[in-house]
Write a protein that holds these residues in place. Structure first.
Motif, short mmCIF file in Angstrom:
data_model
loop_
_atom_site.label_atom_id
_atom_site.label_comp_id
_atom_site.label_asym_id
_atom_site.label_seq_id
_atom_site.Cartn_x
_atom_site.Cartn_y
_atom_site.Cartn_z
N CYS A 172 -6.66 -4.63 -1.08
CA CYS A 172 -6.33 -3.44 -0.77
C CYS A 172 -5.42 -2.59 -0.55
N HIS A 173 -4.60 -3.07 -0.97
CA HIS A 173 -3.28 -3.07 -1.58
C HIS A 173 -2.47 -1.91 -2.15
N SER A 229 0.59 -0.89 0.14
CA SER A 229 -0.17 0.04 -0.03
C SER A 229 0.53 1.62 -0.02
N ASN A 248 -9.32 -8.50 -0.60
CA ASN A 248 -9.79 -7.50 0.25
C ASN A 248 -10.23 -5.89 -0.28
N ASP A 303 -3.57 0.60 4.05
CA ASP A 303 -3.83 -0.73 4.56
C ASP A 303 -4.72 -1.28 5.02
N ARG A 304 -5.67 -1.17 5.31
CA ARG A 304 -6.70 -1.20 6.71
C ARG A 304 -7.63 -2.56 5.21
N HIS A 305 -8.11 -3.01 5.88
CA HIS A 305 -8.18 -4.47 4.70
C HIS A 305 -10.43 -4.36 5.96
N SER A 345 -11.47 -2.02 1.56
CA SER A 345 -9.98 -1.52 2.38
C SER A 345 -11.23 -0.68 3.04
N TRP A 397 -5.61 -0.68 -4.28
CA TRP A 397 -6.64 0.63 -4.28
C TRP A 397 -5.61 1.77 -3.04
N ASP A 398 -5.08 1.24 -2.31
CA ASP A 398 -4.53 2.29 -0.84
C ASP A 398 -2.96 3.01 -1.30
#
Length: 277
Positions: free
Chosen positions: A178-179, A145, A213, A224-226, A215, A181-182
């Protein structure tokens, strides 16, 4: 076929992980090779592995995705930490041969102020020290991320590591939704564009697995908050487009959502139903 499962505990052994995954509705899974916050590794029981391999054949499992401990930092400043990374890496790759032909995923590392270029060089040095011609395991660099001094939030950084590694045929990439995207890749509104960019820079043939995941944070947040599937900023519809994308067919999709087995069972059932629509 959709290969989907969740990240599960390895404390009870391979056969127990496989049985739990079948119960959850999955046909792949991820697991930590050892304590994720330390260096301890449980002894592998060949009889247990044999039971798992039989179960995996029976239930047509896809490739499983082992995960290196979080404490493994291949580009740490301190030499003793880099030595720990080498030793852990080498030991884990030997252990992976009990279940040959699968994946070993790791976070490339944090350069801790040394700079991206130095971080990339040091990660490649560790990989060159531990990868062997004989291994059947493919080592996966995970997309990150970009929080702090992480290496690997841009596809170009992963490509730079791969370019410096001698045994390139032993390397691949795990894309974490998630990573990325973040990290600033808009998989919600331009999934085709993101995958095209990945293909241009790294090559889709090197994309071996996906961490699926949601986000908690917005595009480019570097947090990096799933989040649970459909409960975050990426959303269910976008994640369904990921699992249904023809360029990703046949890859293992691993849920690392903040859940328990009951929750993962619901997510797997939901995603299977959406995949089949």
């Amino acid at each position: 076929m959709l290969y989907i499962g969740n990240h599960t505990s390895s404390s009870k052994g391979y056969a127990a992980m496989g049985r739990q995954m079948v119960k959850n509705g999955g046909n792949t899974f991820a697991f930590f090779t050892r304590n994720p916050r330390g260096g301890n590794a449980k002894a592998i029981d060949p009889a247990d592995v044999a039971k798992f391999l039989e179960l995996a054949r029976e239930h047509e499992f896809g490739k499983i995705v082992a995960h290196a401990p979080y404490t493994l930092n291949a580009c740490a400043v301190k030499e003793n930490l880099r030595e720990f990374a080498k030793e852990t890496f080498a030991d884990d790759l030997k252990r992976m041969e009990f279940t040959p032909g699968n994946y070993y995923n790791f976070h490339p590392g944090s350069h801790v102020g040394q700079g991206i270029e130095v971080g990339i060089q040091k990660i490649a040095e560790v990989l060159n020290a531990v990868l062997t011609k004989e291994q059947t395991t493919t080592v996966l660099l995970e997309t990150m991320s970009g929080k702090g001094s992480e290496v690997g939030s841009r596809f170009e950084e992963l490509r730079a590591i791969m370019d410096l590694v001698e045994k390139k045929d032993k390397l691949g990439v795990c894309l974490d939704t998630c990573h990325v995207w973040d990290g600033g890749y808009d998989i919600v509104n331009d999934l085709d564009g993101v995958l095209n960019e990945f293909d241009r820079i790294i090559g889709l043939e090197h994309l071996k697995a996906i961490h699926l995941n949601d986000s908690m944070n917005g595009l480019g947040s570097h947090k990096d908050r799933h989040a649970k599937i459909g409960e975050g900023q990426i959303g269910l519809d976008a994640l369904v487009r990921v699992i249904r994308h023809p360029a990703l067919e046949g890859r293992p999709f691993i849920l690392e959502t903040p859940n328990d087995d009951e929750g993962w069972t619901r997510e797997i059932a939901l995603l299977r139903a959406k995949y089949a629509e």
